[in-house]
Scaffold this active site. Structure first.
Site, short mmCIF file in Angstrom:
data_model
loop_
_atom_site.label_atom_id
_atom_site.label_comp_id
_atom_site.label_asym_id
_atom_site.label_seq_id
_atom_site.Cartn_x
_atom_site.Cartn_y
_atom_site.Cartn_z
N ASP B 74 38.06 31.94 41.53
CA ASP B 74 38.40 33.16 42.27
C ASP B 74 39.84 33.12 42.76
O ASP B 74 40.53 34.13 42.80
CB ASP B 74 37.46 33.36 43.47
CG ASP B 74 36.16 34.07 43.05
OD1 ASP B 74 35.95 34.27 41.84
OD2 ASP B 74 35.37 34.42 43.94
N GLY B 75 40.31 31.92 43.09
CA GLY B 75 41.69 31.77 43.56
C GLY B 75 42.69 32.21 42.49
O GLY B 75 43.66 32.91 42.79
N ASP B 149 42.06 39.01 51.77
CA ASP B 149 42.25 39.05 53.21
C ASP B 149 43.65 38.70 53.64
O ASP B 149 44.38 37.98 52.95
CB ASP B 149 41.25 38.11 53.91
CG ASP B 149 41.17 36.75 53.26
OD1 ASP B 149 42.23 36.20 52.90
OD2 ASP B 149 40.06 36.24 53.10
N THR B 189 33.08 38.67 51.32
CA THR B 189 32.22 37.54 50.95
C THR B 189 32.99 36.23 50.86
O THR B 189 32.42 35.22 50.42
CB THR B 189 31.51 37.81 49.60
OG1 THR B 189 32.49 38.30 48.68
CG2 THR B 189 30.41 38.83 49.74
#
Lengths: 295, 295, 295, 295
Positions: B74-75, B149, B189
């Site tokens: 995901d990074g 975020d 999430t």
């Protein structure tokens, strides 16, 4: 938005405490000076001995009034919202309960704030509501509605409920817990907040689903679109008969296998606030949040 | 929606582990059979010794490619989103990290899933991102963006930060805490979930603001419209220099008195998922939620 | 500690599922080979058609047995603890429910683990229990006990309960909430954990008081000495009749004004575990905690 | 317990604000009337221009004084506890910070409360402290102590730390998170509370371990015996250098592979409170808990 004239004013009040009745009297005296037509709800009328106002059923109040004034706490306003939403009549609350999110005129401000409101200095704040349909083998067996929340809970049993959650036709999870809170953004600062849910700004068209003491610790509040179709299926193997409560005020006992269908109600409730209404200021006061720095 | 042909495919990969490099090789071999034009990012090219593909900067990849494929966790996908969102090119992730919410093709599914995707069997999933502008006495001093975020945190200090939060021009609260997480629905999430925030369905256009270890226990996650204008003012009396981190990947050290302005980025990122993509199924797997009853 | 010989073995089992009955049979067959005296509880005896064992009431089992074996889930063991604690007889659980904290012998390990236990290879684990006395104007009206928890809850009402909490004669707070969980360290991993309480190691002589959905968001779990004297006074102004539940198994309906007195029971329950028993290993398995690094 | 005479009084004060200095002056004037020997700490002496009192190092204060008076906030008292615990001298706090749990004499009560204390009307409250030893390949590399908490945190990095937790030689879990708070019962109302830990009554000999934003949502606060041996092993594969902070006041940067050993310090700190000291009353005031019903 062209502001309405308020000529026919329905009044609904708590009559179980003296303070509320005093505020009712103060309100009617004030409104008399404005030469508006006052219609009292039937129970409210009983508390105002010797009055000469029109008295009506909820149906009559809803159909005739340009404005419904609720004298009481948030609970009274929730009841009025469920009764009058279908008539599209705006509702305004005079607070005679604990500090509330919905009833935002203090009793000692009645004259001043109403004067402003009669001059058109007010905010109209539309809040969506939820319809709750309970089905047994596809047959509807109960209908109700809520402004704050619809809560599936285990009732007097101490056993967990097992249920499945589906959103917009998609399976989300099965869960063993004390129940599930389905709250509107309006209801997010009520019961759902005590249960660990987030605060949802009332302008956001969203629902939050908050599990109650879930057995699986990774169950967390889920926020979804306000128009979502929520379906909760009570597992057939439960040996308890869970309850469904709307705004903590109307209740129904469901059976294993029943399905609870929740979706947005067609009619919104229209709340009237004084111009100064400030959502975050209410949060700060109720929750003790910090005020501006360097002050 | 008319599905696009993918003829020019940009590839970005983690090159710090052998498994990811193996998946890169498998992917290029497969794509060779499809007669598409492959463009490798510069760092990725270094890991594929002896290849004969085109190599390009992020700018070139963004401008030429019809599809960017990210091989990593995901990074890696968060980094690609920040780099390529402005080019409107869709992005697809092959998972070579931990189980992720964003990279949803497993390495052993490359051939099969890509075949389907080339046949147009895919879902295009648009996710909004956030722009972060830091201002010092009204002058912009730093700009960055995030898909998950933007986090204000105290950095290496162990003192609390004192800051004010304003949303859409309204003062919300002042707070003493370790910081504040401003997460998109996509990021709900990720870090925000560990910090006690709710799960927000990615289709909901919403932000969540999650306080980090607030001194005032009544500070709670707040969910607001995705288009909200968020302004965080770092109190001038702080004696620490807090950090602002975007997706945990880019960092900036701010000063007391600085203002962090956060709002939605004009460009969305377009994620490509296999047709079977199921958001709640990923939640169930990652969070261990219960599967259907009676199964 | 000199290990006891187990010659008289009382057996209590769940008889509502076939698997539990099969384990009962396997257990009795094994014990027959050990030439011990088996005493079945009355309900258990009904499930073992054609057996020739001694059958006894709980009183007889408690007085005669050197060891009580419970075949069932944690719930069955809780019931046995409340029944047999006063006889000081050790209790051992064979798990035929969900993965439990208390019943730690798997059905397929019966022969092997019991062999070890008969050789003295076991751990004796003493757990304290709670006594619950409900008083109305100082007169005792109900007595019960619990190994996991004593829960004051609102029963089928959806109104909050208002109550005062006193610990060791000191006033702690008044609270409006759905109720209060008073859990032992043993019970800290049961209902109290779902309600947000901490995990308390069973060796720590401590109680935790966990508020259930408190209206005041700053109400938090409180951990106190296990010998504390807990007194909960149900506010006289409540219009609901709250329930008090012990281990979720015995229930009593209290009235406004009643006082619930909770303190440690004189007798501890003695649990028998296989030598390999590892508390944190059970936590890791049940809660999905991470295993050792680099493995 | 035979109450001590306080003849030699050491004074330690915050000197960074005028109010604290005024309270220092008021205190010394009052003590002058009692004909006790005053010893000022070196930094405190600098703030009292023109005084004629004895001045001493911490060592001298600790060895000579019968009582140490701290003028400041909880932070000042934490510092004094770490400095003076080894001398067994009791400590008393005059509050010149925010409302505190440890410094419980208000500035305007100095004369009255001290009069009582000199008459022997006080409570001596022993609180245990923690020793923190950091080891690299078994060699001690850093030693420190804490009254409230020892916190492992990621410092300025935004990457999670991976570590193993062992308690009393038993492996508990490995965790990826922002860190871990190890708090005493005294510290349970400080940072650990913001992080979601329970309140632990100071009379309970217990520690709480609170994970900070753990990646695994099932990681929860764990309460163990105050004499437990805590060992945190920082995973060798971390690429960050985490910080260990004691009471948020002393800091050390550790390396991957280091072990943090935490156990109870041999010496307790002795706090002196006015006779009226009421732990739960402080909780109610600080946390806004409800007062007695019907009042």
């Amino acid at each position: 938005m062209q502001k309405k004239k308020f000529k026919h004013i329905g009044i609904v009040g708590r009559i179980d405490n003296v303070q509320a009745i005093n505020s009712l009297k103060q309100l009617t005296h004030f409104l008399d000076t404005k030469h508006v037509n006052i219609i009292l709800s039937e129970t409210t009328a009983n508390a105002l001995i010797g009055h000469t106002y029109q008295v009506g059923s909820d149906k009559i109040l809803g159909e005739i009034s340009d404005l419904i004034v609720v004298v009481g706490g948030d609970g009274s306003l929730l009841g009025a919202a469920r009764s009058f939403a279908k008539y599209s009549v705006p509702i305004l609350g005079i607070n005679r309960g604990r500090l509330g999110f919905l009833t935002d005129i203090a009793p000692d401000e009645i004259d001043c704030k109403f004067n402003n409101i009669f001059h058109g200095d007010y905010i109209e704040d539309h809040r969506f509501m939820l319809a709750c349909d309970i089905k047994r083998e596809r047959d509807p067996i109960n209908k109700s509605s809520a402004l704050n929340d619809i809560v599936l809970h285990r009732g007097k049993s101490t056993r967990m409920i097992e249920f499945e959650l589906h959103i917009d036709g998609q399976f989300v999870y099965s869960q063993r817990s004390d129940g599930l809170i389905v709250a509107t953004s309006t209801g997010s600062t009520a019961y759902a907040l005590s249960a660990g849910g987030p605060i949802i700004h009332p302008k956001l068209d969203a629902l939050v689903l908050v599990p109650m003491f879930p057995h699986t610790l990774t169950s967390r509040p889920i926020v979804v679109d306000g128009s979502s179709d929520i379906r909760i299926v009570i597992g057939v193997d439960n040996d308890i008969y869970p309850r469904i409560s709307c705004d903590g005020q109307t209740h129904y006992t469901a059976s294993p296998g029943d399905t609870i269908c929740i979706k947005k109600l067609a009619n919104k409730v229209k709340l009237i606030h004084p111009k100064e209404h400030d959502y975050y200021e209410i949060c700060r006061r109720k929750l003790g949040w910090g005020s501006k720095l360097g002050q």
